[in-house]
Write a protein that holds these residues in place. Structure first.
Motif, PDB file in Angstrom:
ATOM      1  N   ASP A   1     121.539  -8.078   3.804  1.00 36.70           N
ATOM      2  CA  ASP A   1     121.978  -8.243   2.423  1.00 36.70           C
ATOM      3  C   ASP A   1     120.804  -8.298   1.447  1.00 36.70           C
ATOM      4  OD1 ASP A   1     124.562  -8.186   3.175  1.00 36.70           O
ATOM      5  OD2 ASP A   1     124.887 -10.359   3.125  1.00 36.70           O
ATOM      6  N   ILE A   2     119.681  -8.858   1.880  1.00 38.51           N
ATOM      7  CA  ILE A   2     118.565  -8.873   0.927  1.00 38.51           C
ATOM      8  C   ILE A   2     117.563  -7.743   1.198  1.00 38.51           C
ATOM      9  CG2 ILE A   2     118.731 -11.324   0.310  1.00 38.51           C
ATOM     10  CD1 ILE A   2     116.229 -11.741   2.033  1.00 38.51           C
ATOM     11  N   GLY A   3     118.022  -6.755   1.958  1.00 38.51           N
ATOM     12  CA  GLY A   3     117.226  -5.538   2.090  1.00 38.51           C
ATOM     13  C   GLY A   3     116.149  -5.576   3.154  1.00 38.51           C
ATOM     14  N   SER A   4     116.281  -6.490   4.118  1.00 37.93           N
ATOM     15  CA  SER A   4     115.326  -6.452   5.221  1.00 37.93           C
ATOM     16  C   SER A   4     116.093  -6.556   6.547  1.00 37.93           C
ATOM     17  CB  SER A   4     114.304  -7.579   5.079  1.00 37.93           C
ATOM     18  OG  SER A   4     113.257  -7.400   6.012  1.00 37.93           O
ATOM     19  N   THR A   5     115.392  -6.861   7.613  1.00 36.59           N
ATOM     20  CA  THR A   5     116.060  -7.023   8.902  1.00 36.59           C
ATOM     21  C   THR A   5     115.469  -8.227   9.628  1.00 36.59           C
ATOM     22  OG1 THR A   5     114.510  -5.415   9.818  1.00 36.59           O
ATOM     23  CG2 THR A   5     116.705  -4.605   9.307  1.00 36.59           C
ATOM     24  N   LEU A   6     116.227  -8.752  10.575  1.00 42.06           N
ATOM     25  CA  LEU A   6     115.781  -9.941  11.291  1.00 42.06           C
ATOM     26  C   LEU A   6     114.810  -9.579  12.413  1.00 42.06           C
ATOM     27  CD1 LEU A   6     116.274 -13.017  11.293  1.00 42.06           C
ATOM     28  CD2 LEU A   6     117.889 -12.626  13.144  1.00 42.06           C
ATOM     29  N   GLY A   7     114.946  -8.357  12.933  1.00 42.89           N
ATOM     30  CA  GLY A   7     114.030  -7.875  13.974  1.00 42.89           C
ATOM     31  C   GLY A   7     113.908  -8.839  15.134  1.00 42.89           C
ATOM     32  N   THR A   8     112.672  -9.175  15.477  1.00 39.92           N
ATOM     33  CA  THR A   8     112.425 -10.062  16.620  1.00 39.92           C
ATOM     34  C   THR A   8     112.348 -11.529  16.185  1.00 39.92           C
ATOM     35  OG1 THR A   8     110.053  -9.938  16.271  1.00 39.92           O
ATOM     36  CG2 THR A   8     111.010  -8.292  17.728  1.00 39.92           C
ATOM     37  N   GLY A   9     112.518 -11.786  14.891  1.00 43.10           N
ATOM     38  CA  GLY A   9     112.411 -13.164  14.412  1.00 43.10           C
ATOM     39  C   GLY A   9     110.973 -13.642  14.272  1.00 43.10           C
ATOM     40  N   GLY A  10     110.028 -12.735  14.370  1.00 43.25           N
ATOM     41  CA  GLY A  10     108.609 -13.120  14.254  1.00 43.25           C
ATOM     42  C   GLY A  10     108.150 -13.034  12.808  1.00 43.25           C
ATOM     43  N   MET A  11     108.076 -14.194  12.139  1.00 45.59           N
ATOM     44  CA  MET A  11     107.730 -14.195  10.711  1.00 45.59           C
ATOM     45  C   MET A  11     106.225 -14.202  10.521  1.00 45.59           C
ATOM     46  SD  MET A  11     110.400 -17.045   9.356  1.00 45.59           S
ATOM     47  CE  MET A  11     110.893 -17.773  10.915  1.00 45.59           C
ATOM     48  N   MET A  12     105.726 -13.204   9.785  1.00 48.70           N
ATOM     49  CA  MET A  12     104.294 -13.167   9.471  1.00 48.70           C
ATOM     50  C   MET A  12     104.136 -13.624   8.034  1.00 48.70           C
ATOM     51  SD  MET A  12     103.369  -9.495  11.249  1.00 48.70           S
ATOM     52  CE  MET A  12     101.757  -9.748  11.974  1.00 48.70           C
ATOM     53  N   ILE A  13     103.450 -14.737   7.867  1.00 44.72           N
ATOM     54  CA  ILE A  13     103.337 -15.364   6.557  1.00 44.72           C
ATOM     55  C   ILE A  13     102.055 -14.889   5.866  1.00 44.72           C
ATOM     56  CG2 ILE A  13     103.332 -17.608   5.356  1.00 44.72           C
ATOM     57  CD1 ILE A  13     105.632 -17.742   7.282  1.00 44.72           C
ATOM     58  N   ILE A  14     102.221 -14.440   4.629  1.00 40.80           N
ATOM     59  CA  ILE A  14     101.070 -13.912   3.885  1.00 40.80           C
ATOM     60  C   ILE A  14     100.822 -14.798   2.669  1.00 40.80           C
ATOM     61  CG2 ILE A  14     100.150 -11.879   2.675  1.00 40.80           C
ATOM     62  CD1 ILE A  14     102.171 -10.235   4.405  1.00 40.80           C
ATOM     63  N   PRO A  15      99.600 -15.316   2.522  1.00 39.79           N
ATOM     64  CA  PRO A  15      99.315 -16.204   1.386  1.00 39.79           C
ATOM     65  C   PRO A  15      98.834 -15.441   0.154  1.00 39.79           C
ATOM     66  CG  PRO A  15      97.447 -16.160   2.859  1.00 39.79           C
ATOM     67  CD  PRO A  15      98.452 -15.201   3.436  1.00 39.79           C
ATOM     68  N   GLN A  16      98.940 -16.119  -0.994  1.00 36.85           N
ATOM     69  CA  GLN A  16      98.349 -15.586  -2.223  1.00 36.85           C
ATOM     70  C   GLN A  16      96.874 -15.326  -1.957  1.00 36.85           C
ATOM     71  OE1 GLN A  16      99.681 -14.855  -5.041  1.00 36.85           O
ATOM     72  NE2 GLN A  16     101.578 -16.013  -5.227  1.00 36.85           N
ATOM     73  N   GLY A  17      96.364 -14.303  -2.584  1.00 35.28           N
ATOM     74  CA  GLY A  17      94.943 -14.022  -2.412  1.00 35.28           C
ATOM     75  C   GLY A  17      94.709 -12.872  -1.444  1.00 35.28           C
ATOM     76  N   VAL A  18      95.706 -12.588  -0.597  1.00 34.40           N
ATOM     77  CA  VAL A  18      95.554 -11.438   0.294  1.00 34.40           C
ATOM     78  C   VAL A  18      96.090 -10.209  -0.433  1.00 34.40           C
ATOM     79  CG1 VAL A  18      96.389 -10.389   2.437  1.00 34.40           C
ATOM     80  CG2 VAL A  18      95.685 -12.785   2.419  1.00 34.40           C
ATOM     81  N   SER A  19      95.313  -9.156  -0.449  1.00 36.51           N
ATOM     82  CA  SER A  19      95.715  -7.936  -1.150  1.00 36.51           C
ATOM     83  C   SER A  19      96.777  -7.186  -0.350  1.00 36.51           C
ATOM     84  CB  SER A  19      94.489  -7.052  -1.359  1.00 36.51           C
ATOM     85  OG  SER A  19      94.877  -5.690  -1.347  1.00 36.51           O
TER      86      SER A  19
END
Ligand code: SF4
Ligand code: FES
Lengths: 419, 158
Positions: free
Chosen positions: A311-329
């Motif tokens: 519904d929000i345009g993505s997929t659950l996949g393997t459930g492996g969340m990769m978190i990206i912080p501010q400051g990373v391009s």
């Protein structure tokens, strides 16, 4: 509402020496087997169908109906192939099972083999997991010695189960089920062209079913406690639990078993402990590198189940969340991921083999400060050319992640033009 | 004729594993692993040996071995440092580790130190993202690395 950990597959993970047979037996392993053999194989399949168990390797297809694709039993050998290739970036859940509870996997294999009436199972594990392969092999040896597997399951049931671990050689695409089979058959791991209708897989021309490690490990609980014990967790369409993985700069990265449908942000904050060192969340790639990226605002609206993610345009996949912080391009993120995909394309289909290379080069051009709007259009255009025109879903997945990054963070790409 | 041969122990292991599979072709990966365990790398000579053993042509074995990134087609150093460069490791500090390796050992990806002791590879995600950044040293994972920790690991090998 607070997020709670649910312990079904991970029940024994924290027990000291949980990988050893003796400890496993004391903690409920192999309890499902007596119940299993009191049931008819088709009833086991039915129970798994009713539980709504879905494949946890990324696709999320229901497990029971997949088992039903096996042809009626005849004189041909039949196989269970367990996919432990786990090479999707951001995914490191199956290794917890190999490390902390290999016997739940062996128990699941017995249950699944009985349901589909297969007597031989192969577990394909990525070659890098040498340590985990050794650990699993020790557990399998123990299970053979104790007569749990072998010619007579649990030394008493007239049903044989043999399990072999097959070590991969370092190729991401071997996680694709038909490539995986090709690889065991001694060929390059090239995905196969799929038939139009749904059918089972074929291993040396014989019927086979391919399931993910975590999926198979979820079966014993369903057999032992009935499907209702599973459907009380999760959502209506995604019952049960999944081992969700979290990586990146959160306080407690790791693997956590949660029911489906939890709020992503709560999981990151309550379970993951929130962002480390005062960093701010910029984006999350939700279920392994090939799922469309979510911006911080989208993360606030995200729930961890298949349907909510769509519904929000993505997929659950393997459930492996990769978190990206501010400051990373985000241009660097796109470059990092396209290098991965360029390296890992199996090379069979021109749009995929050439497309990944083309995007790779174009992003580097932008990073070198010599790009223009036209290059962004080229990337989006190549993404479309890759979509739906290839043998496997690798190329569409590349399109999904790259296109989502370029569209949501276009301004970051444009900033490089001005140099 | 190939000059390569399995040791008796490896030959026994080959025969033991081969019994588990419906066809000998499935021995391609296990057989290559046995070669690499024995020699540290897979030589053209060993490929000819395997072709003969598995009923393949040498080019088939070569095509297969080159598809999978974990087979060393050249001898590599005693210690193989594989540094993950994929996203979570990148975010958590893999580039600094790479720089440290370059500065202290003087080698970049794909290179071996002059004394043959260290070989450095940059690899894609190793399934250790929760412990990023990481290296595998001769297949043993070292996770949650910092430059200091890596320094100690390298010093212990020296
Ligand atoms: S889409 Fe890519 S990975 Fe899939 S078969 Fe084609 S070339 Fe191979
Ligand atoms: S990103 Fe480095 S191990 Fe997964």
């Amino acid at each position: 509402m607070a997020v709670e950990l649910v312990k079904i597959v991970s029940k024994n993970f924290d027990i000291p020496d949980s990988h050893k047979l003796e400890v496993a037996l004391k903690n409920g392993r192999y309890e499902s087997i007596d119940k299993l053999f009191s049931m008819k194989p088709e009833d086991v399949t039915e129970e798994v169908c009713k539980s709504g168990l879905r494949g946890k390797g990324g696709g999320g297809a229901p497990c029971g109906p997949k088992w039903k694709l096996m042809p009626p039993v005849d004189e041909r050998p039949r196989y269970l192939i367990v996919n432990g290739d786990e090479s999707e970036p951001g995914t490191f859940k199956d290794r917890q099972i190999f490390q902390y509870d290999p016997h739940i996997l062996i128990e699941g294999i017995i249950c699944s083999c009985y349901a589909i009436q297969a007597h031989e199972a192969f577990i394909y594990i990525r070659g890098e997991y040498k340590w985990f392969i050794d650990r699993l092999n020790e557990a399998i040896d123990e299970a053979y010695e104790a007569g749990i597997i072998g010619p007579k399951v649990m030394n008493k049931y007239d049903f044989s189960v043999d399990i072999t671990v097959h070590r991969g050689g370092g190729a991401y695409i071997c996680g694709e089920k038909s490539a995986l089979i090709e690889s065991i058959e001694g060929k390059r791991g090239h995905p196969r062209l799929k038939p139009h209708g749904k059918e089972c897989e074929w291993f040396y021309g014989q019927p086979a079913t391919v399931n993910n490690v975590e999926t198979i490990s979820s079966v014993p609980n369903i057999v032992l406690n009935g499907y209702e014990s599973y459907t009380k967790w999760g959502t209506q369409k995604a019952p049960g639990t999944m081992l969700f993985a979290m990586s990146g700069p959160v306080k407690n990265p790791g693997v956590y078993e949660l029911q489906y449908g939890e709020k992503m942000l709560d999981v990151i904050n309550e379970i993951g402990g929130g962002m480390k060192d005062g960093l701010k969340l910029k984006a999350v790639i939700p279920g392994g590198a090939s799922c469309p990226i979510l911006t911080a605002e989208e993360v606030e609206k995200a729930y961890l189940d298949y349907e909510s993610m769509w519904d929000i345009g993505s997929t659950l996949g393997t459930g492996g969340m990769m978190i990206i912080p501010q400051g990373v391009s985000m241009v660097d993120v796109a470059k990092n991921l396209i290098e991965f995909y360029h390296h890992e394309s199996c090379g069979q289909c021109t749009p995929c083999r050439e497309g990944t290379g083309w995007i790779d080069k174009t992003i580097k051009k932008i990073l070198d400060g010599i790009g223009s709007q036209e290059d962004i259009e080229t990337i989006l255009d190549v993404c479309e050319t890759m979509n739906g025109k290839t043998i496997c879903v690798f190329a569409p997945a590349v399109k999904d992640i790259i296109k989502s990054i370029v569209q949501k963070y276009r301004h970051e790409f444009e900033e490089h033009f001005k140099k | 004729m190939s000059k390569f041969k399995y040791t008796d122990e490896k030959e026994k292991e080959f025969q033991r594993i081969a019994k588990k599979y419906p066809k000998i072709d499935a021995m391609m990966l296990p057989a290559l692993w046995l070669v690499q365990e024995q020699e540290g790398w897979v030589s053209p000579d060993a490929m000819i040996f395997l072709a003969d053993k598995l009923g393949k042509t040498p080019i088939e074995v070569y095509e297969f071995a080159t598809f999978y990134t974990m087979f060393n087609l050249k001898p590599i150093g005693t210690y193989h440092i594989e540094l993950c460069k994929t996203l979570s490791c990148m975010i958590m500090g893999a580039p600094e580790l790479k720089k440290f390796i370059k500065d202290t050992l003087g080698i970049g990806p794909g290179e071996t130190t002059a004394d043959g002791k260290f070989h450095f590879s940059e690899v894609e995600c190793q399934g250790a993202c929760g412990g990023a950044p990481m290296i595998a040293l001769n297949h043993t994972y070292h996770e949650n690395l910092t430059v200091d920790k890596l320094k100690k690991i390298i010093e212990e090998c020296k």
